[in-house]
Design a protein around this motif. Structure first.
Motif, PDB file in Angstrom:
ATOM      1  N   TYR A 129       0.798  -1.222   0.000  1.00 46.05           N
ATOM      2  CA  TYR A 129       0.000   0.000   0.000  1.00 46.05           C
ATOM      3  C   TYR A 129       0.833   1.276   0.000  1.00 46.05           C
ATOM      4  O   TYR A 129       0.281   2.362  -0.204  1.00 46.05           O
ATOM      5  N   ALA A 130       2.118   1.159   0.251  1.00 47.22           N
ATOM      6  CA  ALA A 130       2.963   2.360   0.298  1.00 47.22           C
ATOM      7  C   ALA A 130       4.404   1.975   0.006  1.00 47.22           C
ATOM      8  O   ALA A 130       4.821   0.852   0.283  1.00 47.22           O
ATOM      9  N   PRO A 131       5.185   2.906  -0.552  1.00 48.77           N
ATOM     10  CA  PRO A 131       6.607   2.630  -0.808  1.00 48.77           C
ATOM     11  C   PRO A 131       7.363   2.380   0.496  1.00 48.77           C
ATOM     12  O   PRO A 131       6.965   2.853   1.569  1.00 48.77           O
ATOM     13  N   ALA A 132       8.473   1.651   0.379  1.00 52.44           N
ATOM     14  CA  ALA A 132       9.287   1.348   1.556  1.00 52.44           C
ATOM     15  C   ALA A 132       9.733   2.620   2.258  1.00 52.44           C
ATOM     16  O   ALA A 132       9.790   2.681   3.487  1.00 52.44           O
ATOM     17  N   SER A 133      10.055   3.658   1.482  1.00 52.95           N
ATOM     18  CA  SER A 133      10.536   4.895   2.082  1.00 52.95           C
ATOM     19  C   SER A 133       9.466   5.592   2.908  1.00 52.95           C
ATOM     20  O   SER A 133       9.776   6.399   3.785  1.00 52.95           O
ATOM     21  N   THR A 134       8.191   5.257   2.652  1.00 51.60           N
ATOM     22  CA  THR A 134       7.090   5.857   3.413  1.00 51.60           C
ATOM     23  C   THR A 134       6.840   5.113   4.719  1.00 51.60           C
ATOM     24  O   THR A 134       6.669   5.727   5.780  1.00 51.60           O
ATOM     25  N   VAL A 135       6.822   3.780   4.655  1.00 52.69           N
ATOM     26  CA  VAL A 135       6.444   3.004   5.838  1.00 52.69           C
ATOM     27  C   VAL A 135       7.627   2.623   6.709  1.00 52.69           C
ATOM     28  O   VAL A 135       7.483   2.440   7.924  1.00 52.69           O
ATOM     29  N   ALA A 136       8.840   2.490   6.121  1.00 53.88           N
ATOM     30  CA  ALA A 136       9.989   2.012   6.890  1.00 53.88           C
ATOM     31  C   ALA A 136      10.311   2.861   8.115  1.00 53.88           C
ATOM     32  O   ALA A 136      10.675   2.310   9.164  1.00 53.88           O
ATOM     33  N   PRO A 137      10.208   4.208   8.060  1.00 50.29           N
ATOM     34  CA  PRO A 137      10.517   4.980   9.276  1.00 50.29           C
ATOM     35  C   PRO A 137       9.637   4.615  10.473  1.00 50.29           C
ATOM     36  O   PRO A 137      10.072   4.770  11.628  1.00 50.29           O
ATOM     37  N   PHE A 138       8.446   4.103  10.214  1.00 52.49           N
ATOM     38  CA  PHE A 138       7.544   3.764  11.317  1.00 52.49           C
ATOM     39  C   PHE A 138       7.965   2.478  12.019  1.00 52.49           C
ATOM     40  O   PHE A 138       7.410   2.135  13.064  1.00 52.49           O
ATOM     41  N   ASP A 139       8.939   1.780  11.443  1.00 50.19           N
ATOM     42  CA  ASP A 139       9.518   0.627  12.122  1.00 50.19           C
ATOM     43  C   ASP A 139      10.125   1.043  13.459  1.00 50.19           C
ATOM     44  O   ASP A 139      10.167   0.261  14.415  1.00 50.19           O
ATOM     45  N   TYR A 140      10.579   2.299  13.542  1.00 51.19           N
ATOM     46  CA  TYR A 140      11.220   2.785  14.765  1.00 51.19           C
ATOM     47  C   TYR A 140      10.218   3.030  15.893  1.00 51.19           C
ATOM     48  O   TYR A 140      10.622   3.300  17.026  1.00 51.19           O
ATOM     49  N   SER A 141       8.925   2.919  15.584  1.00 59.08           N
ATOM     50  CA  SER A 141       7.923   2.991  16.661  1.00 59.08           C
ATOM     51  C   SER A 141       8.082   1.828  17.626  1.00 59.08           C
ATOM     52  O   SER A 141       7.526   1.847  18.730  1.00 59.08           O
ATOM     53  N   ALA A 142       8.861   0.812  17.227  1.00 57.95           N
ATOM     54  CA  ALA A 142       9.121  -0.321  18.119  1.00 57.95           C
ATOM     55  C   ALA A 142       9.717   0.132  19.439  1.00 57.95           C
ATOM     56  O   ALA A 142       9.469  -0.478  20.489  1.00 57.95           O
ATOM     57  N   ILE A 143      10.525   1.185  19.409  1.00 63.33           N
ATOM     58  CA  ILE A 143      11.132   1.677  20.653  1.00 63.33           C
ATOM     59  C   ILE A 143      10.055   2.214  21.583  1.00 63.33           C
ATOM     60  O   ILE A 143      10.100   1.987  22.809  1.00 63.33           O
ATOM     61  N   LEU A 144       9.068   2.912  21.039  1.00 64.23           N
ATOM     62  CA  LEU A 144       7.970   3.426  21.870  1.00 64.23           C
ATOM     63  C   LEU A 144       7.167   2.284  22.466  1.00 64.23           C
ATOM     64  O   LEU A 144       6.826   2.300  23.656  1.00 64.23           O
ATOM     65  N   PHE A 145       6.844   1.289  21.628  1.00 67.42           N
ATOM     66  CA  PHE A 145       6.118   0.125  22.139  1.00 67.42           C
ATOM     67  C   PHE A 145       6.917  -0.571  23.234  1.00 67.42           C
ATOM     68  O   PHE A 145       6.369  -0.986  24.266  1.00 67.42           O
ATOM     69  N   ALA A 146       8.226  -0.719  23.025  1.00 64.59           N
ATOM     70  CA  ALA A 146       9.070  -1.401  24.004  1.00 64.59           C
ATOM     71  C   ALA A 146       9.137  -0.624  25.315  1.00 64.59           C
ATOM     72  O   ALA A 146       9.149  -1.217  26.404  1.00 64.59           O
ATOM     73  N   LEU A 147       9.190   0.697  25.234  1.00 66.98           N
ATOM     74  CA  LEU A 147       9.212   1.518  26.449  1.00 66.98           C
ATOM     75  C   LEU A 147       7.947   1.302  27.277  1.00 66.98           C
ATOM     76  O   LEU A 147       8.011   1.131  28.503  1.00 66.98           O
ATOM     77  N   VAL A 148       6.806   1.310  26.606  1.00 66.21           N
ATOM     78  CA  VAL A 148       5.524   1.143  27.315  1.00 66.21           C
ATOM     79  C   VAL A 148       5.412  -0.261  27.891  1.00 66.21           C
ATOM     80  O   VAL A 148       5.096  -0.446  29.078  1.00 66.21           O
ATOM     81  N   ILE A 149       5.684  -1.279  27.062  1.00 67.14           N
ATOM     82  CA  ILE A 149       5.558  -2.661  27.529  1.00 67.14           C
ATOM     83  C   ILE A 149       6.567  -2.952  28.639  1.00 67.14           C
ATOM     84  O   ILE A 149       6.242  -3.595  29.645  1.00 67.14           O
TER      85      ILE A 149
END
Length: 306
Positions: free
Chosen positions: A238-258
């Protein structure tokens, strides 16, 4: 193309992978790493097969042109997964996640070494910035003060997660070669199949009978891993890699909360500052690769484990 949907799918995938890692971490004190890899891979297989069938890609998912290429991809990726899972028993979840993002930085270097890709000053500078961020995260673990078993365990955890990052980067390089002849569906399927088979080789080295709760967590990790892989792969439809790949770094936010809610892990200032620098460097690299028109079709087959 529907960029908003692609971003949403990526965020769902990252969130599910983060919960999966928490499940593995919760069992790490009793369940051996090889056994955890088995559940992660074997339980995910039926999910992946059902997904391929629903997409009409079952035939291509089973068809291979380069069997040994899939084996080596599986061996490298399984090693990355095992080292990453093992590190969860020694370090807080946010630290493992932040240090794990060394992998995209190393991929830039390995692409120059093994693929002959031209890497100029901009991306090399971004890599250097990212590695500086990693050093900031690691700094409290590198100090000579404190000593004791806890420090030794943390040092082992650092080596494990850095080793995982190296093998994840090598896996990405290998996939960039593999996608030239193989379908994404085949790469996804045979990775899970190979990881399942390789993990069974650890059976003689002390698998345990999990408690009921641990069994639920292990099965849940496998299911979440398989579902997350589907969302990850679908996001690139649904979107180019350059669009969605930066959101991979949201993993740090999820990890902080969990980490805070489940494991009472409070992030240190070093970890927060270092993670911010790593994210900045990673996004710079993605932006630059987009400017250069570099295709990253390998991304859709990657997981946090390799």
């Amino acid at each position: 193309m529907n960029p908003a949907r692609g971003i949403l799918y990526m965020l769902v995938a990252v969130g599910l992978f983060s919960v999966m890692a928490a499940f593995i971490k919760a069992t790490a004190g009793h369940v051996p790493t090889g056994q955890a890899v088995f559940f992660r891979s074997a339980i995910a297989l039926p999910v992946i097969v059902a997904w391929l069938w629903q997409r009409g890609d079952l035939a291509t998912g089973f068809r291979v042109k380069n069997p040994m290429g899939h084996f080596w991809r599986g061996l490298i990726g399984t090693t990355a997964m095992a080292l990453g899972f093992a590190s969860l028993g020694y370090l807080p979840l946010p630290e493992v996640t932040a240090i794990g993002f060394t992998a995209p930085l190393l991929t830039v270097i390995f692409a120059a070494m093994f693929l002959g890709e031209t890497v100029r000053a901009f991306r090399l500078t971004a890599v250097a910035i990212g590695l500086a961020g990693v050093m900031i995260v690691l700094w409290p673990r590198l100090t000579i003060f404190g000593g004791g078993a806890a420090t030794d365990a943390a040092a082992l955890g650092v080596m494990l997660v850095l080793g995982s990052a190296v093998f994840r980067a090598l896996a990405q390089i290998h996939i960039r070669k593999l996608v030239q002849s193989e379908e994404t569906s085949a790469i996804v399927f045979y990775f899970s199949l190979t990881a399942t088979g390789l993990s069974l080789l650890t059976l003689p080295f002390g698998w345990v009978i999990p408690t009921g709760w641990e069994m639920l967590l292990l099965i849940g990790a496998g299911l979440l891993g398989g579902i997350a892989q589907i969302f990850l792969t679908t996001s690139y439809r649904y979107a180019p890699a350059s669009t969605v790949a930066p959101f991979d770094y949201s993993a740090i936010l999820f990890a902080l909360v969990i980490g805070y809610v489940w494991f009472d892990e409070v992030p240190t200032p070093f970890m927060l500052v270092g993670a911010a620098i790593i994210i900045f460097a990673g996004v710079l690299i993605i932006w630059r690769e987009r400017q250069l028109g570099l295709k990253r079709s390998a991304r859709k087959t990657m997981t946090p484990q390799g």
